[in-house]
Enzyme design. Structure first.
Site, short mmCIF file in Angstrom:
data_model
loop_
_atom_site.label_atom_id
_atom_site.label_comp_id
_atom_site.label_asym_id
_atom_site.label_seq_id
_atom_site.Cartn_x
_atom_site.Cartn_y
_atom_site.Cartn_z
N ASP A 238 42.12 45.97 49.02
CA ASP A 238 42.89 45.02 48.21
C ASP A 238 42.34 44.91 46.80
OD1 ASP A 238 44.15 44.67 50.59
OD2 ASP A 238 43.47 42.62 50.93
N ALA B 246 52.11 36.27 52.10
CA ALA B 246 53.01 37.39 52.37
C ALA B 246 52.25 38.70 52.57
CB ALA B 246 54.02 37.54 51.23
N SER C 257 47.93 40.13 48.88
CA SER C 257 46.57 40.03 48.35
C SER C 257 46.45 39.23 47.07
CB SER C 257 45.96 41.43 48.13
OG SER C 257 45.88 42.07 49.36
N SER D 167 44.59 36.70 46.91
CA SER D 167 43.16 36.35 46.83
C SER D 167 42.38 37.42 46.06
CB SER D 167 42.56 36.16 48.22
OG SER D 167 42.75 37.31 49.01
#
Length: 389
Positions: free
Chosen positions: A174, A125, A128, A130
């Site tokens: 991020d 989506a 972030s 990750s």
């Protein structure tokens, strides 16, 4: 919701490792209020951590191994910190391997850990997940083994691990937002110097709602690389005309207009977007300081128009979601968020109208694309931290 996640991960840890975890860490996803595609163009961004998390249940172990259990995938992976670490076939494990490798590269001795983890950050989506995994793992190792890393070190380790072990040449935003987030604060981050400042983000009777298109078109990687090449060509031409110019920050719309013919239509529109977006971030900070939420909303719409028409990184589904709320008086602003070609729109919506808005747009979206819309109400939250009940 946070307590439920912690309980869920704690139970999972006990099941896997036959003991209660010693520590619980929470690492948040992030949004970006405004400032898209300017992190690699010498601009500013305005991100914030949100109340969607990767939760890690962690204990030290004595065998020097990192034993991981990904609850959401029901998969395990183990590696030895002393070994020569290389990327693995299990993609999710590379977020951990990359961080461990970076910590070793810094000459820091980190011993073994047992970890079970689970996430409430929606995958794919553009929030972030990750970065939350990378920073959460680095933060956990730093905390329990006293590695002496600063928050900035943790963000940079997360970014570098994504470059080297995951193969994504991401900017710093991020990871920075995930680590440095504060409750009810957005971060104005200079992506060049990593200088940052906090600004109050209390939206009063408004709230942030993310509408997830549930699509991710394949142009993301190729489109992203094309845009980077186009703006690099553009800034090179602009520097020839204006010898004093070092970055896009040194330019304004008039200077870009003057060189329109030499730039050509496509590169002209790319450069125009970048110059305008850098200014919009500064204008958005000023609007937040004055609590001018209507002004902030108009900037969000302007960003979307630029991303869609000039930078050309939107798509039919996201344009539909933004257009669906433009005439709604309960919505102050909306735009595409993230790299583009899918993902979410971010909307500034009147709190008491959010449910009705989500229901209306979901119905229209289903009729148009036959896709079930997902919606996430998010709050600006604090960054990666040790959880204490």
């Amino acid at each position: 919701m946070k307590k439920k996640l912690v309980k869920h991960v704690t139970a999972s840890f006990k099941e896997q490792f036959n003991a209660a975890p010693e520590y619980i860490f929470l690492s948040p996803g992030r949004i970006n209020i405004i400032g898209e595609h300017v992190d690699y163009n010498d601009g500013f961004v305005l991100p914030a951590a949100i109340n969607k998390y990767v939760c890690f249940a962690v204990s030290k172990n004595s065998d020097g191994k990192v034993n991981l259990f990904a609850k959401d995938l029901n998969e395990s992976y183990s590696f030895d910190m002393d070994n020569n670490l290389k990327p693995a076939d299990q993609m999710w494990a590379n977020f951990f391997l990359g961080v461990a490798h970076e910590i070793k590269q810094r000459g820091l001795a980190s011993k073994g850990v047992n970890i079970a983890f689970s996430s409430t950050i929606p995958m794919g989506a553009g929030l972030s997940s990750s970065a939350a995994v990378e920073c959460g793992f680095a933060y956990a190792l730093n905390s329990i083994y006293n590695l002496g890393l600063s928050k900035e070190d943790i963000a940079l380790i997360g970014q570098k691990s994504e470059h080297t072990f995951v193969g994504v040449n991401c900017g710093i935003m991020d990871q920075f937002a995930s680590v440095f987030g504060k409750k009810s604060k957005v971060i104005k981050l200079d992506c060049n110097t990593l200088e940052y400042e906090y600004h109050k983000a209390d939206f009063k009777e408004y709230m942030l709602v993310l509408l997830d298109s549930k699509v991710k078109h394949t142009h993301l990687t190729s489109g992203y690389n094309d845009r980077r090449n186009e703006v690099e060509k553009g800034i090179a031409i602009l520097k020839q005309h204006y010898p004093g110019v070092k970055t896009f920050r040194d330019l304004n719309e008039d200077k870009v207009h003057t060189v329109k013919d030499q730039l050509g239509d496509v590169i002209y529109r790319r450069c125009l977007f970048v110059v305008r977006e850098i200014q919009r971030v500064l204008d958005a900070v000023a609007a937040l300081e004055k609590q001018d939420f209507a002004g902030l909303g108009q900037l969000m719409y302007a960003t979307h128009n630029g991303l869609s028409k000039n930078y050309e990184v939107s798509c039919e589904e996201i344009d539909f979601l933004v257009d669906a709320v433009r005439a709604d008086e309960t919505v102050l602003g909306a735009r595409m968020m993230g790299g583009g070609f899918g993902g979410c729109s971010i909307n500034l919506v009147k709190k008491d109208a959010a449910d009705a808005l989500i229901a209306r747009v979901a119905k229209e979206y289903k009729e148009k694309f036959n896709i079930k819309l997902e919606a996430y109400k998010v709050k600006v939250a604090k960054g990666t931290s040790l959880y204490t009940s």
